[in-house]
Write a protein that holds these residues in place. Structure first.
Motif, PDB file in Angstrom:
ATOM      1  N   HIS A 158       0.844  -1.199   0.000  1.00  0.00           N
ATOM      2  CA  HIS A 158       0.000   0.000   0.000  1.00  0.00           C
ATOM      3  C   HIS A 158       0.882   1.254   0.000  1.00  0.00           C
ATOM      4  O   HIS A 158       0.657   2.184  -0.781  1.00  0.00           O
ATOM      5  CB  HIS A 158      -0.928  -0.046   1.219  1.00  0.00           C
ATOM      6  CG  HIS A 158      -1.751   1.177   1.414  1.00  0.00           C
ATOM      7  ND1 HIS A 158      -3.073   1.262   1.040  1.00  0.00           N
ATOM      8  CD2 HIS A 158      -1.440   2.377   1.958  1.00  0.00           C
ATOM      9  CE1 HIS A 158      -3.538   2.462   1.343  1.00  0.00           C
ATOM     10  NE2 HIS A 158      -2.568   3.163   1.910  1.00  0.00           N
ATOM     11  N   HIS A 198       1.556   4.336  -2.955  1.00  0.00           N
ATOM     12  CA  HIS A 198       1.561   5.805  -2.818  1.00  0.00           C
ATOM     13  C   HIS A 198       2.809   6.401  -3.482  1.00  0.00           C
ATOM     14  O   HIS A 198       2.741   7.445  -4.121  1.00  0.00           O
ATOM     15  CB  HIS A 198       1.567   6.214  -1.340  1.00  0.00           C
ATOM     16  CG  HIS A 198       0.218   6.139  -0.661  1.00  0.00           C
ATOM     17  ND1 HIS A 198      -0.908   6.757  -1.162  1.00  0.00           N
ATOM     18  CD2 HIS A 198      -0.159   5.563   0.509  1.00  0.00           C
ATOM     19  CE1 HIS A 198      -1.931   6.547  -0.338  1.00  0.00           C
ATOM     20  NE2 HIS A 198      -1.508   5.817   0.686  1.00  0.00           N
ATOM     21  N   TYR A 219      -3.540  11.420   2.929  1.00  0.00           N
ATOM     22  CA  TYR A 219      -4.077  11.131   1.611  1.00  0.00           C
ATOM     23  C   TYR A 219      -5.596  11.237   1.597  1.00  0.00           C
ATOM     24  O   TYR A 219      -6.263  10.961   2.599  1.00  0.00           O
ATOM     25  CB  TYR A 219      -3.617   9.745   1.172  1.00  0.00           C
ATOM     26  CG  TYR A 219      -2.117   9.607   1.167  1.00  0.00           C
ATOM     27  CD1 TYR A 219      -1.343  10.340   0.267  1.00  0.00           C
ATOM     28  CD2 TYR A 219      -1.467   8.790   2.082  1.00  0.00           C
ATOM     29  CE1 TYR A 219       0.040  10.235   0.265  1.00  0.00           C
ATOM     30  CE2 TYR A 219      -0.080   8.677   2.080  1.00  0.00           C
ATOM     31  CZ  TYR A 219       0.667   9.407   1.167  1.00  0.00           C
ATOM     32  OH  TYR A 219       2.032   9.308   1.179  1.00  0.00           O
ATOM     33  N   GLU A 240      -6.388   6.882  -1.299  1.00  0.00           N
ATOM     34  CA  GLU A 240      -6.344   5.659  -0.492  1.00  0.00           C
ATOM     35  C   GLU A 240      -6.832   4.461  -1.292  1.00  0.00           C
ATOM     36  O   GLU A 240      -6.252   3.386  -1.273  1.00  0.00           O
ATOM     37  CB  GLU A 240      -7.208   5.814   0.765  1.00  0.00           C
ATOM     38  CG  GLU A 240      -6.490   6.472   1.903  1.00  0.00           C
ATOM     39  CD  GLU A 240      -5.141   5.853   2.163  1.00  0.00           C
ATOM     40  OE1 GLU A 240      -5.104   4.706   2.653  1.00  0.00           O
ATOM     41  OE2 GLU A 240      -4.118   6.484   1.876  1.00  0.00           O
ATOM     42  N   HIS A 293      -4.159   7.742   6.504  1.00  0.00           N
ATOM     43  CA  HIS A 293      -4.683   6.848   5.462  1.00  0.00           C
ATOM     44  C   HIS A 293      -6.156   6.551   5.764  1.00  0.00           C
ATOM     45  O   HIS A 293      -6.488   5.467   6.246  1.00  0.00           O
ATOM     46  CB  HIS A 293      -3.903   5.530   5.423  1.00  0.00           C
ATOM     47  CG  HIS A 293      -2.436   5.699   5.179  1.00  0.00           C
ATOM     48  ND1 HIS A 293      -1.851   5.614   3.945  1.00  0.00           N
ATOM     49  CD2 HIS A 293      -1.427   5.965   6.033  1.00  0.00           C
ATOM     50  CE1 HIS A 293      -0.550   5.807   4.052  1.00  0.00           C
ATOM     51  NE2 HIS A 293      -0.274   6.022   5.314  1.00  0.00           N
TER      52      HIS A 293
HETATM   53 ZN   LIG Z   1      -2.596   5.149   2.270  1.00  0.00          ZN
END
Ligand SMILES: [Zn+2]
Length: 458
Positions: free
Chosen positions: A122, A126, A179, A184, A227
């Motif tokens: 994850h 980003h 974010y 996300e 997040h």
């Molecule tokens: Zn995130």
């Protein structure tokens, strides 16, 4: 009928969500530059774990994910790194251009390798989608040079870090790595795709989010505040997972042994511990803890000094027996029993404070006047004790203003405020406080601290 089912399955398999990077006015090379500077700052402030086994294992997982990432998103300039941090908080973050940091707390909360890999995938998403500088693209009117400090400030936390980011650019750093729900979801989907290609079940990513959520106990962990859950996280990750075949599972049994390796390290610190040690931050929110008890004996300033840093904004030398206390826009350095509760109020009786304030004017005298008035309003028994004097602070034009008040430990209190402008037009101040009867004993220390301040904002 069997043929129909197969056909439908084929359609589903090709329905993997296409994730497109958002608009970005920066170059990948600028991502790298910003991330490199911010990472250097983070490495100075954070308790980095230097352990060959743990480093090697995280690096192995990271490299596996990079190998599985889409080629068109892997900019050649990117410099990936995967750094373990000896912090308790369940957190991980990645900076523009590649540097990633994974807290021990995150690792220990995971129950399987795939869960750590999920968070890393994850975070890597980003980086690949360049969400940090995409956030900056949406903001107006700030300079590239301010970005690294802003990001480091945001990462280092709610306490002094916030002041650093505000010192360079008000409000910017706090949200650069925060974010949007759109970003996300993008990171979840791309992260799930990378995981599957690397041989991991993306549902492990969803499981880790559930673990993080459960650990929340009313107060959302740090990771969730930057997040945010776009909603239905577990469901759409599971849906995405069902659109592709998971690659061959990598041959790895490092997870359990690495967990045991963590157990051999000195205990993990918390963000709050870092704040107390100085240079870091209070880790967000709440009143800082008192330092001893007001009214009890205060030890004289040590003749030994240590260097403390306010992130990228300044460094200063303080007596080695003074403790750092951070709050939103300032940090105090105080001796034992010099800062605490007195008649329902938090008071500073001995020590110094360095901080950033919004300037009311481009004129230093006027801006200082407004700041001093604000101090006086918060301290009704305090008054100006003489003429303001021109002086120097970090080789800049500055003004010193003497004040007197009533000390919480009895008798008259002497306060002095020194102010100068930061490059961005905000006001930096250095404030000293001591009971009058002890003023002589503190004079040398206050001068030495003041002369050691080095601002680093331009
Ligand atoms: Zn995130």
């Amino acid at each position: 009928m069997a043929w129909m089912v197969a056909a439908i399955c084929t359609v589903v398999v090709s329905a993997q969500t296409r994730v497109t990077p958002p608009r970005n006015k920066y170059t990948p090379e600028q991502d790298v530059q910003i991330g490199r500077e911010a990472a250097a700052e983070v490495r100075q402030e954070y308790p980095i774990i230097d352990d060959r086994q743990i480093d090697g294992y995280l690096d192995e997982l990271g490299r596996r994910l990079i190998a599985a990432a889409p080629a068109d998103l892997k900019h050649p300039a990117f410099e990936y790194s995967f750094t373990p941090v000896n912090l308790k908080e369940i957190n991980a973050f990645a900076l523009p251009g590649g540097p990633m940091f994974v807290n021990r707390g995150m690792f220990m909360a995971a129950s399987a390798e795939g869960e750590v890999v999920g968070v890393m995938a994850h975070e890597l998403a980003h980086v690949l989608l360049r969400h940090g500088t995409a956030n900056a693209t949406k903001a107006q009117g700030f300079q590239l040079g301010a970005l690294a400090g802003a990001i480091a400030g945001a990462v280092i936390g709610g306490g002094w870090g916030e002041a650093i980011s505000q010192g360079s650019q008000f409000g910017l750093g706090t949200w650069l790595l925060k974010y949007s729900r759109d970003y996300e979801k993008q990171a979840d989907l791309l992260g799930a795709q990378i995981m599957a290609r690397a041989g991991y079940d993306p549902r492990d990513l969803a499981r880790m989010f559930e673990t993080i959520q459960k650990q929340a106990n009313g107060t959302p962990p740090q990771w969730l505040s930057s997040h945010p859950n776009p909603g239905n996280r577990s469901r759409y990750i599971a849906e995405e997972a069902s659109t592709f075949e998971i690659g061959p599972r990598p041959d790895s049994n490092g997870f359990a042994s690495t967990k045991r390796r963590f157990d051999t390290l000195p205990p993990a610190k918390s963000m709050a511990d870092m704040g107390r040690e100085g240079g870091g931050s209070s880790g967000g929110g709440g009143a800082p803890a008192p330092v001893g008890r007001i009214g009890e004996a205060v030890p004289a300033p040590s003749r030994q000094y240590r260097t403390a840093r306010g992130g990228q904004l300044f460094r200063v030398n303080v007596p080695s027996n003074w403790i750092a206390v951070s709050s939103n826009n300032s940090v105090k350095f105080v001796p034992q029993n010099g800062y605490g509760e007195s008649r329902g109020q938090t008071v500073l009786t001995h020590g110094v404070e360095l901080g950033v304030a919004r300037a009311s004017s481009r004129d230093l005298r006027q801006a200082t006047g407004t700041l001093v008035q604000a101090f006086l309003q918060g301290n009704p028994e305090m008054r100006i004790a003489g003429e303001s004097q021109a002086t120097r602070l970090s080789n800049r034009t500055a003004i010193g203003t003497p004040l007197v008040g009533r000390s919480a430990v009895g008798g008259t209190e002497r306060v002095a405020v020194y102010t100068t402008f930061l490059a961005d037009g905000n006001l930096f101040y250095y404030l000293t406080v001591v009971p009058e009867r002890e003023a002589d004993a503190y004079e040398v220390a206050f001068n030495r601290v003041g002369q050691s301040i080095r601002l680093n904002d331009r």
